[in-house]
Design a protein around this motif. Structure first.
Motif, PDB file in Angstrom:
ATOM      1  N   THR A 112      37.376  42.201  40.273  1.00 24.10           N
ATOM      2  CA  THR A 112      36.733  43.358  39.656  1.00 24.10           C
ATOM      3  C   THR A 112      37.774  44.194  38.911  1.00 24.10           C
ATOM      4  O   THR A 112      38.975  44.094  39.180  1.00 24.10           O
ATOM      5  N   LEU A 113      37.285  45.007  38.013  1.00 27.21           N
ATOM      6  CA  LEU A 113      38.173  45.903  37.277  1.00 27.21           C
ATOM      7  C   LEU A 113      38.877  46.850  38.244  1.00 27.21           C
ATOM      8  O   LEU A 113      40.062  47.146  38.077  1.00 27.21           O
ATOM      9  N   LYS A 114      38.170  47.291  39.268  1.00 27.82           N
ATOM     10  CA  LYS A 114      38.775  48.179  40.266  1.00 27.82           C
ATOM     11  C   LYS A 114      39.962  47.490  40.946  1.00 27.82           C
ATOM     12  O   LYS A 114      41.025  48.090  41.114  1.00 27.82           O
ATOM     13  N   GLN A 115      39.791  46.226  41.309  1.00 32.31           N
ATOM     14  CA  GLN A 115      40.884  45.480  41.933  1.00 32.31           C
ATOM     15  C   GLN A 115      42.043  45.296  40.951  1.00 32.31           C
ATOM     16  O   GLN A 115      43.213  45.392  41.337  1.00 32.31           O
ATOM     17  N   ALA A 116      41.704  45.055  39.691  1.00 33.48           N
ATOM     18  CA  ALA A 116      42.750  44.889  38.679  1.00 33.48           C
ATOM     19  C   ALA A 116      43.538  46.184  38.502  1.00 33.48           C
ATOM     20  O   ALA A 116      44.767  46.160  38.372  1.00 33.48           O
ATOM     21  N   LYS A 117      42.834  47.312  38.502  1.00 32.15           N
ATOM     22  CA  LYS A 117      43.522  48.601  38.360  1.00 32.15           C
ATOM     23  C   LYS A 117      44.482  48.834  39.525  1.00 32.15           C
ATOM     24  O   LYS A 117      45.614  49.270  39.321  1.00 32.15           O
ATOM     25  N   GLU A 118      44.026  48.533  40.726  1.00 29.92           N
ATOM     26  CA  GLU A 118      44.893  48.716  41.895  1.00 29.92           C
ATOM     27  C   GLU A 118      46.105  47.799  41.826  1.00 29.92           C
ATOM     28  O   GLU A 118      47.232  48.217  42.105  1.00 29.92           O
ATOM     29  N   ALA A 119      45.877  46.546  41.446  1.00 27.65           N
ATOM     30  CA  ALA A 119      46.987  45.591  41.347  1.00 27.65           C
ATOM     31  C   ALA A 119      47.947  45.982  40.226  1.00 27.65           C
ATOM     32  O   ALA A 119      49.170  45.870  40.377  1.00 27.65           O
ATOM     33  N   PHE A 120      47.401  46.446  39.101  1.00 33.13           N
ATOM     34  CA  PHE A 120      48.241  46.858  37.974  1.00 33.13           C
ATOM     35  C   PHE A 120      49.100  48.056  38.362  1.00 33.13           C
ATOM     36  O   PHE A 120      50.303  48.092  38.082  1.00 33.13           O
ATOM     37  N   LYS A 121      48.503  49.022  39.044  1.00 34.77           N
ATOM     38  CA  LYS A 121      49.262  50.199  39.483  1.00 34.77           C
ATOM     39  C   LYS A 121      50.379  49.815  40.447  1.00 34.77           C
ATOM     40  O   LYS A 121      51.438  50.433  40.448  1.00 34.77           O
ATOM     41  N   ALA A 122      50.139  48.795  41.256  1.00 32.47           N
ATOM     42  CA  ALA A 122      51.136  48.366  42.238  1.00 32.47           C
ATOM     43  C   ALA A 122      52.190  47.436  41.634  1.00 32.47           C
ATOM     44  O   ALA A 122      53.212  47.166  42.264  1.00 32.47           O
ATOM     45  N   SER A 123      51.951  46.967  40.415  1.00 33.84           N
ATOM     46  CA  SER A 123      52.873  46.002  39.802  1.00 33.84           C
ATOM     47  C   SER A 123      54.076  46.705  39.175  1.00 33.84           C
ATOM     48  O   SER A 123      54.085  47.919  38.989  1.00 33.84           O
ATOM     49  N   ASP A 124      55.056  45.904  38.825  1.00 31.24           N
ATOM     50  CA  ASP A 124      56.249  46.418  38.142  1.00 31.24           C
ATOM     51  C   ASP A 124      55.958  46.774  36.689  1.00 31.24           C
ATOM     52  O   ASP A 124      56.803  47.344  36.015  1.00 31.24           O
ATOM     53  N   HIS A 125      54.785  46.421  36.201  1.00 32.66           N
ATOM     54  CA  HIS A 125      54.470  46.593  34.782  1.00 32.66           C
ATOM     55  C   HIS A 125      53.616  47.821  34.495  1.00 32.66           C
ATOM     56  O   HIS A 125      53.270  48.059  33.342  1.00 32.66           O
ATOM     57  N   PHE A 126      53.277  48.575  35.509  1.00 34.10           N
ATOM     58  CA  PHE A 126      52.401  49.734  35.314  1.00 34.10           C
ATOM     59  C   PHE A 126      53.074  50.743  34.395  1.00 34.10           C
ATOM     60  O   PHE A 126      54.199  51.158  34.621  1.00 34.10           O
ATOM     61  N   ASN A 127      52.355  51.122  33.338  1.00 32.76           N
ATOM     62  CA  ASN A 127      52.902  52.040  32.333  1.00 32.76           C
ATOM     63  C   ASN A 127      52.154  53.371  32.299  1.00 32.76           C
ATOM     64  O   ASN A 127      52.245  54.097  31.321  1.00 32.76           O
ATOM     65  N   HIS A 128      51.401  53.667  33.345  1.00 35.61           N
ATOM     66  CA  HIS A 128      50.627  54.908  33.463  1.00 35.61           C
ATOM     67  C   HIS A 128      49.540  55.005  32.400  1.00 35.61           C
ATOM     68  O   HIS A 128      49.056  56.081  32.105  1.00 35.61           O
ATOM     69  N   LYS A 129      49.169  53.880  31.827  1.00 34.16           N
ATOM     70  CA  LYS A 129      48.101  53.850  30.834  1.00 34.16           C
ATOM     71  C   LYS A 129      47.019  52.910  31.356  1.00 34.16           C
ATOM     72  O   LYS A 129      47.096  51.699  31.181  1.00 34.16           O
ATOM     73  N   ILE A 130      46.048  53.472  32.022  1.00 28.58           N
ATOM     74  CA  ILE A 130      45.032  52.666  32.678  1.00 28.58           C
ATOM     75  C   ILE A 130      43.705  52.688  31.919  1.00 28.58           C
ATOM     76  O   ILE A 130      42.849  51.842  32.127  1.00 28.58           O
TER      77      ILE A 130
END
Length: 181
Positions: A112-130
């Motif tokens: 889900t998009l919600k799961q992707a957002k959580e994984a993206f935030k936890a990743s090294d690539h999160f750029n604060h642009k969600i």
């Protein structure tokens, strides 16, 4: 033009349309150090002061530019510029890096998009642009996000089918993913 390429948001469509990365191989050096085989060319130390200080030289330089201007010129980006620009933009596209490292094709899975957002935030690539993550995931995965999808007895919202998020081993989130039934 700059010595070191700046960090840009490579996922932004406006940036992608406009940016071109050109690697300059030639340098202008003192006459004693000139070596055309190594792309080192002799510089004219007096060029700018001469053109700035002499109105006739300014006009002659402008005339030279106008005489050689091709009104029918149609720009076609050279392959090397396209390759450099594409590589530069992908290096600066945090969602592309996230997708490349954290999302894997799996015809029997979904996330889900919600799961992707959580994984993206936890990743090294999160750029604060969600805010554009959904659109960026659709672009990089080549699939549309389904607004609603019945999976077993649950109705999931904003579902990407045919992929799963590959969490690092030991992550408690990996149990959240269910295969399509």
């Amino acid at each position: 033009m700059c010595n070191d390429a700046p960090q840009v948001d490579g996922s932004d469509a406006g940036v992608r349309r406009r940016i071109r990365k050109l690697d300059y191989v030639a340098r202008f050096v003192a006459a004693a150090n000139a070596d055309p085989e190594r792309h080192l060319f002799s510089r004219d130390e007096n060029f700018v002061p001469r053109v700035r200080g002499d109105p006739k030289a300014r006009m002659e330089f402008l005339r030279l530019l106008l005489d050689h201007y091709d009104h029918a010129f149609d720009y076609a980006m050279p392959r090397c510029v396209l390759r450099n620009s594409t590589g530069y933009l992908l290096d600066n596209d945090s969602v592309f890096k996230f997708v490349s490292e954290c999302i894997v094709p799996d015809p029997q899975a979904y996330f889900t998009l919600k799961q992707a957002k959580e994984a993206f935030k936890a990743s090294d690539h999160f750029n604060h642009k969600i805010s554009t993550l959904k659109r960026d995931l659709e672009k990089h995965l080549g699939v549309m996000c389904e607004e609603q999808k019945r999976v077993g007895s649950k109705v999931e919202k904003n579902v990407f089918i045919g992929f799963r998020i590959a969490y690092s081993s030991g992550s408690s989130d990996s149990s959240d993913f269910v295969a399509l039934q």
